[in-house]
Design a protein around this motif. Structure first.
Motif, short mmCIF file in Angstrom:
data_model
loop_
_atom_site.label_atom_id
_atom_site.label_comp_id
_atom_site.label_asym_id
_atom_site.label_seq_id
_atom_site.Cartn_x
_atom_site.Cartn_y
_atom_site.Cartn_z
N ASP A 12 49.27 2.76 70.33
CA ASP A 12 48.27 3.71 70.92
C ASP A 12 48.21 3.42 72.57
OD1 ASP A 12 45.51 2.14 71.86
OD2 ASP A 12 46.85 0.73 70.89
N ILE A 13 47.62 4.38 73.09
CA ILE A 13 47.80 4.59 74.52
C ILE A 13 46.60 4.09 75.15
CG2 ILE A 13 47.81 6.20 76.46
CD1 ILE A 13 49.77 8.06 74.94
N ALA A 14 45.71 4.25 74.48
CA ALA A 14 44.28 3.86 75.19
C ALA A 14 44.17 2.30 75.30
CB ALA A 14 43.22 4.17 74.33
N THR A 15 44.50 1.58 74.20
CA THR A 15 44.25 0.03 74.41
C THR A 15 45.54 -0.84 74.30
OG1 THR A 15 44.04 -0.45 72.03
CG2 THR A 15 42.16 0.25 73.22
N GLU A 16 46.80 -0.03 73.83
CA GLU A 16 48.10 -0.70 73.79
C GLU A 16 48.00 -1.89 72.51
OE1 GLU A 16 50.15 -1.25 77.38
OE2 GLU A 16 50.65 1.00 77.25
N THR A 17 46.85 -1.85 71.79
CA THR A 17 46.79 -2.89 70.72
C THR A 17 46.91 -2.58 69.29
OG1 THR A 17 44.23 -2.53 70.74
CG2 THR A 17 45.02 -4.03 72.32
N HIS A 18 47.20 -1.39 69.22
CA HIS A 18 47.42 -0.87 67.78
C HIS A 18 48.93 -0.29 67.56
CE1 HIS A 18 43.01 -0.43 68.10
NE2 HIS A 18 42.97 -0.84 67.11
N HIS A 19 49.49 -0.74 66.56
CA HIS A 19 50.73 -0.29 66.26
C HIS A 19 50.98 0.46 65.08
CE1 HIS A 19 51.27 -3.73 69.10
NE2 HIS A 19 52.23 -3.02 69.72
N ALA A 32 53.68 14.45 67.20
CA ALA A 32 52.72 15.49 67.50
C ALA A 32 51.61 15.56 66.31
CB ALA A 32 53.29 16.81 67.39
N ARG A 33 52.00 15.21 65.21
CA ARG A 33 51.02 15.14 63.99
C ARG A 33 50.43 14.18 64.15
NH1 ARG A 33 54.06 15.31 58.70
NH2 ARG A 33 51.97 15.41 58.10
N HIS A 34 50.81 12.95 64.67
CA HIS A 34 49.95 11.73 64.75
C HIS A 34 48.94 12.13 65.98
CE1 HIS A 34 51.93 8.69 62.37
NE2 HIS A 34 53.10 9.03 62.59
N ASN A 35 49.21 12.43 66.98
CA ASN A 35 48.59 12.69 68.13
C ASN A 35 47.52 14.06 67.93
OD1 ASN A 35 49.47 10.68 69.68
ND2 ASN A 35 51.12 11.85 70.60
N ARG A 36 47.77 14.75 66.93
CA ARG A 36 46.83 15.78 66.66
C ARG A 36 45.83 15.19 65.39
NH1 ARG A 36 51.33 19.36 66.38
NH2 ARG A 36 51.35 19.24 64.09
N HIS A 41 45.75 7.30 58.79
CA HIS A 41 45.71 6.06 59.16
C HIS A 41 46.09 5.92 60.79
CE1 HIS A 41 46.89 1.70 58.56
NE2 HIS A 41 47.61 1.78 59.17
N THR A 42 46.51 6.58 61.32
CA THR A 42 46.65 6.61 62.74
C THR A 42 45.54 7.40 63.49
OG1 THR A 42 48.30 8.26 63.00
CG2 THR A 42 49.16 6.24 62.65
N ALA A 43 44.62 8.33 62.70
CA ALA A 43 44.03 9.36 63.70
C ALA A 43 43.19 8.49 64.48
CB ALA A 43 43.23 10.26 62.65
N PRO A 44 42.13 7.40 64.02
CA PRO A 44 41.39 6.84 64.81
C PRO A 44 41.74 6.30 65.97
CG PRO A 44 41.10 6.12 62.59
CD PRO A 44 42.33 6.86 62.66
N PHE A 45 42.93 6.09 66.16
CA PHE A 45 43.61 5.42 67.41
C PHE A 45 44.46 6.25 68.39
CE2 PHE A 45 43.46 2.36 63.86
CZ PHE A 45 42.23 1.61 64.07
N ALA A 46 44.40 7.69 67.89
CA ALA A 46 45.30 8.71 68.97
C ALA A 46 44.75 8.48 70.34
CB ALA A 46 45.24 10.07 68.34
N ARG A 49 52.06 6.78 71.77
CA ARG A 49 53.35 6.71 72.26
C ARG A 49 54.41 6.06 71.47
NH1 ARG A 49 55.23 2.53 75.11
NH2 ARG A 49 53.66 0.91 75.70
N ILE A 50 55.67 6.77 71.64
CA ILE A 50 56.72 6.25 70.92
C ILE A 50 57.24 4.89 71.72
CG2 ILE A 50 59.25 6.44 70.06
CD1 ILE A 50 58.63 9.42 69.97
N GLU A 51 57.01 3.75 70.92
CA GLU A 51 57.43 2.21 71.59
C GLU A 51 59.08 2.25 71.55
OE1 GLU A 51 56.66 -1.38 73.22
OE2 GLU A 51 55.73 0.24 73.32
N THR A 52 59.48 2.60 70.14
CA THR A 52 60.80 2.18 70.15
C THR A 52 61.17 3.28 68.60
OG1 THR A 52 60.96 0.23 70.33
CG2 THR A 52 62.79 0.77 69.18
N SER A 53 62.37 3.87 68.81
CA SER A 53 62.77 4.64 67.71
C SER A 53 64.28 4.38 67.45
CB SER A 53 62.78 6.33 67.82
OG SER A 53 63.49 6.67 69.20
N ILE A 54 64.99 4.48 66.21
CA ILE A 54 66.15 4.20 66.01
C ILE A 54 66.68 5.25 64.74
CG2 ILE A 54 67.69 2.25 64.94
CD1 ILE A 54 65.41 0.19 65.59
N ALA A 55 67.74 5.66 65.15
CA ALA A 55 68.28 6.93 64.39
C ALA A 55 69.27 6.43 63.31
CB ALA A 55 68.76 7.71 65.31
N PHE A 56 69.40 6.84 62.00
CA PHE A 56 70.26 6.38 61.08
C PHE A 56 70.97 7.64 60.57
CE2 PHE A 56 67.21 3.07 61.29
CZ PHE A 56 67.83 1.85 60.90
#
Length: 82
Positions: A12-19, A32-36, A41-46, A49-56
Motif C-alpha cells: 500500500d502507498i499510504a502506510t507501506e505496511t500492508h502487502h 488498476a482493479r486493485h486501485n479502483r 480484500h485490498t480495497a480498504p488499503f488502496a 504499488r507493485i513491489e515485485t512481479s515475476i513472469a512465468f
C-alpha cells in the motif's frame, strides 16, 4: 509469442505496511482493479504499488509460486529477498 503469467506483490502507498500477493495474466489491468477498489480484500488499503512481479511462461509454475509465497516460509522468503 509466449503468454506470460505474473505473480506479483503489492504494497500500500499510504502506510507501506500492508502487502498483497496475487496471480494474473494482465498485470496492468489487475493493478488498476486493485486501485479502483474492485478487489474486496485490498480495497480498504488502496492505492497500491507493485513491489515485485515475476513472469512465468507456465501457469502451473506461477500458481505454485503464488501459493508458496502465501505460506509462512514463502512470506519470510519474500520479506527477505523480494
Amino acid at each position: 509469442m509466449s503468454k506470460y503469467y505474473f505473480v506479483y506483490l503489492l504494497k500500500d502507498i499510504a502506510t507501506e505496511t500492508h502487502h498483497y500477493t496475487g496471480f494474473t495474466e494482465d498485470l496492468a489491468d489487475r493493478l488498476a482493479r486493485h486501485n479502483r477498489g474492485q478487489v474486496p480484500h485490498t480495497a480498504p488499503f488502496a492505492p497500491w504499488r507493485i513491489e515485485t512481479s515475476i513472469a512465468f511462461t507456465s501457469e502451473e509454475k506461477a500458481r505454485a509460486f503464488e501459493q508458496y509465497l502465501k505460506s509462512g516460509s514463502g512470506r519470510a522468503f519474500a520479506a527477505k529477498h523480494l
